[in-house]
Design an enzyme around this catalytic site. Structure first.
Site, PDB file in Angstrom:
ATOM      1  CG  ASN A  13      -2.150  -0.888   0.973  1.00 17.87           C
ATOM      2  OD1 ASN A  13      -3.084  -0.526   0.275  1.00 17.87           O
ATOM      3  ND2 ASN A  13      -2.114  -2.094   1.538  1.00 17.87           N
ATOM      4  CG  LEU A  91      -4.462  -1.196  19.290  1.00 17.49           C
ATOM      5  CD1 LEU A  91      -5.159  -1.454  20.625  1.00 17.49           C
ATOM      6  CD2 LEU A  91      -5.497  -1.048  18.179  1.00 17.49           C
ATOM      7  CB  ILE A  92      -2.886   5.098  16.940  1.00 15.40           C
ATOM      8  CG1 ILE A  92      -2.438   4.616  15.548  1.00 15.40           C
ATOM      9  CG2 ILE A  92      -2.485   6.544  17.169  1.00 15.40           C
ATOM     10  CD1 ILE A  92      -0.959   4.668  15.276  1.00 15.40           C
ATOM     11  CG  ASN A 106      -6.168   0.981   9.853  1.00 13.96           C
ATOM     12  OD1 ASN A 106      -5.056   0.721   9.383  1.00 13.96           O
ATOM     13  ND2 ASN A 106      -6.939   0.043  10.386  1.00 13.96           N
ATOM     14  CG  HIS A 108      -9.583  -4.132   8.833  1.00 13.26           C
ATOM     15  ND1 HIS A 108      -8.583  -4.671   9.620  1.00 13.26           N
ATOM     16  CD2 HIS A 108     -10.584  -5.039   8.829  1.00 13.26           C
ATOM     17  CE1 HIS A 108      -8.975  -5.851  10.066  1.00 13.26           C
ATOM     18  NE2 HIS A 108     -10.190  -6.098   9.599  1.00 13.26           N
TER      19      HIS A 108
END
Ligand code: GRF
Length: 192
Positions: A13, A91-92, A106, A108
């Site tokens: 990506n 995780l942020i 994000n 997914h």
């Protein structure tokens, strides 16, 4: 848009962003790659495109707040104003969420809220669903939660394997993510 991309692995990506910028489909500058797995393939992709990398080992810091402060300082130095998570496997936390409110997206590989977490394609395959897909969403403190921005579906046929589904999902990811960011740049995003 001065874009920072966060990734932990292969970085297909990331590559799609870099190519979209080069081809004029994404009016952004990728100012930084943040990678929490030194040596990951994505770092080589960034080097090949002369994109700066902040590579760090989370274990070398005293917890998430400490390494997020280090990331934040790099982001500020580069003037990053938006963060795209692309296969960043953590995780942020509050440090980055507080500094970039509604400015972290994000991707997914499922139609959220179905199949959050790890191996979303395997989860969909095992569940026997006939439709899965890709979701782009703003990031909050949860795992694959946060307001949904865009989704695209992928049909699972009898003849599909995990590998063929993964390929279809990734093909969609590589066009949907740059396209959605470009829409955001042009018109903003209205999320209810
Ligand atoms: C993508 O499937 C993305 O949806 C998920 O992690 C994967 C990253 O792939 N969050 P890549 O590193 O961009 O190739």
């Amino acid at each position: 848009m001065k874009l920072a991309v966060f990734a932990s692995g292969s970085g297909s990506n990331f590559q799609a962003f870099a190519e979209a910028v080069e081809e004029g489909r994404l009016d952004a500058e990728i100012v930084l790659l943040v990678c929490d797995r030194p040596g990951a393939l994505v770092e080589g992709r960034a080097a090949a495109k002369d994109i700066p990398v902040f590579s760090f080992d989370p274990k070398a810091y005293d917890g998430k707040a400490a390494f997020e402060r280090a990331i934040l300082s790099e982001l500020k130095k580069k003037g990053a104003d938006f963060i795209a998570l692309a296969g960043y496997m953590r995780l942020i936390g509050p440090v980055l969420l507080g500094a970039y409110p509604r400015r972290i997206m994000n991707i997914h590989p499922s139609l959220l809220p179905a199949f959050p977490g790890l191996d979303a394609i395997g989860q969909a395959f095992d569940a026997g669903v006939k439709l899965t897909g890709v979701t782009l969403h703003y990031v909050d403190e949860g795992m694959d939660t946060g307001p949904i921005i865009a989704q695209e579906a992928v049909r699972i046929h009898e003849s599909d394997t995990r590998e063929t589904v993964q390929k279809k999902v990734q093909t969609i990811e590589h066009s949907l993510y740059p396209k959605t960011l470009q829409q955001l740049i042009e018109k903003g995003v209205n999320v209810k």
